[in-house]
Design an enzyme around this catalytic site. Structure first.
Site, PDB file in Angstrom:
ATOM      1  N   HIS A  75      -7.400  27.997 -13.576  1.00 31.23           N
ATOM      2  CA  HIS A  75      -8.162  27.887 -14.817  1.00 31.23           C
ATOM      3  C   HIS A  75      -9.287  28.900 -14.796  1.00 31.23           C
ATOM      4  O   HIS A  75      -9.792  29.271 -13.728  1.00 31.23           O
ATOM      5  CB  HIS A  75      -8.727  26.462 -14.974  1.00 31.23           C
ATOM      6  CG  HIS A  75      -9.339  26.196 -16.310  1.00 31.23           C
ATOM      7  ND1 HIS A  75     -10.668  26.445 -16.559  1.00 31.23           N
ATOM      8  CD2 HIS A  75      -8.801  25.739 -17.463  1.00 31.23           C
ATOM      9  CE1 HIS A  75     -10.918  26.138 -17.828  1.00 31.23           C
ATOM     10  NE2 HIS A  75      -9.811  25.710 -18.394  1.00 31.23           N
ATOM     11  N   ASP A 110      -2.790  21.603 -18.703  1.00 31.54           N
ATOM     12  CA  ASP A 110      -1.520  22.022 -19.301  1.00 31.54           C
ATOM     13  C   ASP A 110      -0.331  21.733 -18.387  1.00 31.54           C
ATOM     14  O   ASP A 110       0.799  21.596 -18.867  1.00 31.54           O
ATOM     15  CB  ASP A 110      -1.550  23.524 -19.611  1.00 31.54           C
ATOM     16  CG  ASP A 110      -2.537  23.865 -20.707  1.00 31.54           C
ATOM     17  OD1 ASP A 110      -2.566  23.136 -21.709  1.00 31.54           O
ATOM     18  OD2 ASP A 110      -3.285  24.845 -20.557  1.00 31.54           O
TER      19      ASP A 110
END
Length: 453
Positions: free
Chosen positions: A331, A390
């Site tokens: 991320h 995700d």
């Protein structure tokens, strides 16, 4: 004389190369001139562009005067996301409406305020007469994000006060958009599924007595049925996707377009256009597609060595889309852990058990463990790598029988809340248009007359 299609294609293909050659900039110049590519410094930290009171991300802490990575934390209006989720789960209630109130108004509602707010959202859950037929179902597209953007912009035509950016009017518009996003997205999918996939068409109206998550499932499914666990897991997904620190691409877009004095519909359309990119809201689709490719190319997915070998092939650009990425891992901000993924994982496991997909969950868990190790061995990284939200959200949507075309629109149904909060904050605090600087590196040239070229 007009060109044939073949001549047009030949011209465009040739000129595309010319265009690319004349657009290219030496990457070394970015470092030499101190330009923050992607508005990030060399450590991946975003360039400070504003202030916000809506949400906060923590991924590091100070120890002995040095910044060191820590478990990720996410705060909505100062409240830890863990505590917010635990709060409504302990009451066995849906959280979307409560957390929407918190993000918009800056405080947690009491019972009376909550009931009144639910009534307001329910009253806003209507589209103009024949809007579904004349706008959403007309010219259907597989790209439901484009359908959603088209619908949002068309709604401006039905608003007598489109350009009014007073707090009262913008709040009215935001509450309406939050309420009708699920209808426009789901109806858009049904239109595509009917007119392009030649399947049955059914349009269910939302139930004002249901939560947002329940309504999404009942509008999507032919028989309008769903289990409480399914709706609760989707509700958690919506809450976790609502807002994320303000520095993400679509929220920054919201601030930029708002700063120009534009109307709510245009701002929302711009944010949607940002979110649909595969580097942003479309990332969970890539995870699902990657997992499908893994199953097709790994003989025994229970064999850790074989799975690890596939992950290495991904990094070496030898598998899947050959982009060198393990989707769902890493991320821009978090390093040790993404709190959203940590919260989600427990609910994902419960749903996997209920759906008889324990083996799939075990595979996801295996990759979550193996991928950071493989990445650390194969790549030079400046911070830790962990599963992001995700990684699991696509798996959840597949277990909920949500079609791939709706994965990113589901994200939008949640993030419209954060966009709305940031639009209101921008209008309240900032009166200058955002105008970043770009330094030209072009050489000055003498004009050459047409006859001399």
């Amino acid at each position: 004389m007009s060109k044939t299609r073949e001549e047009m294609n030949e011209y465009i293909n040739h000129q595309a190369v010319v265009c690319q050659n004349n657009c290219e900039i030496d990457k070394e110049l970015y470092t030499e001139l101190g330009v923050k590519r992607g508005l990030r410094d060399v450590d991946g930290v975003g360039v400070l562009a504003g202030l916000t009171n809506i949400s906060c991300i923590q991924s590091s802490k100070m120890e002995d005067g040095k910044k060191v990575p820590c478990d990720g934390r996410l705060f909505y209006r100062g409240y830890d996301i863990y505590n917010l989720v635990n709060g409504f789960m302990k009451r066995n209630e849906y959280g979307f409406e409560e957390i929407t109130y918190l993000l918009l108004f800056g405080k947690l509602p009491d019972r009376k305020q909550m009931e009144e707010f639910r009534e307001i959202l329910a009253s806003s859950m209507t589209l103009p007469k024949n809007f579904a037929r004349d706008v959403i179902l007309k010219a259907p597209s597989k790209d439901i994000m484009n359908t959603l953007t088209k619908s949002v912009l068309t709604l401006a035509s039905y608003d007598d006060n489109t350009a009014d950016i007073s707090m009262e009017n913008v709040l009215r518009q935001c509450l309406m958009l939050i309420s009708v996003f699920p209808m426009m997205a789901v109806y858009g999918y049904h239109g595509y599924n009917h007119y392009i996939n030649d399947d049955s068409l059914y349009i269910h109206r939302p139930d004002v007595n249901c939560s947002m998550a329940e309504n999404i499932l009942r509008m999507l499914r032919p028989d309008k049925s769903y289990t409480e666990l399914e709706a609760k897991v989707l509700d958690i997904a919506l809450v976790l996707h609502m807002e994320h620190g303000g520095g993400n691409n679509s929220t920054f877009t919201t601030h930029v377009v708002t700063s120009a004095g534009s109307d709510t519909y245009s701002v929302t359309a711009a944010a949607l256009s940002s979110l649909k990119g595969p580097k942003h809201g479309g990332a969970n689709i890539k995870v699902v597609e990657m997992m499908q490719d893994l199953r097709a190319n790994v003989e025994d997915t229970e064999d850790e060595a074989q799975v690890e070998e596939y992950l290495k092939k991904l990094l070496h650009k030898e598998a899947f889309d050959r982009k060198g990425l393990i989707y769902g891992m890493g991320h821009a901000v978090y390093s040790i852990s993404d709190p959203r993924a940590q919260i989600f994982k427990g609910f994902v496991e419960k749903l996997a058990v209920a759906k008889g997909r324990e083996k799939d969950f075990e595979l996801y868990s295996k990759i979550e463990t193996l991928a950071p190790k493989v990445i650390a061995e194969e790549r030079r990284i400046y911070k830790g790598v962990s599963a992001n939200v995700d990684f699991y959200s696509g798996f959840v949507y597949s277990m909920l029988d949500i079609p791939l075309e709706l994965f990113t629109p589901i994200f939008a149904m949640a993030r419209i809340v954060g966009w709305s909060a940031h639009r209101l904050e921008e209008l309240t605090n900032v009166d200058k248009i955002m105008r970043p600087a770009y330094q030209s590196i072009a050489d000055e040239k003498e004009y050459i007359a047409m006859e001399e070229r």
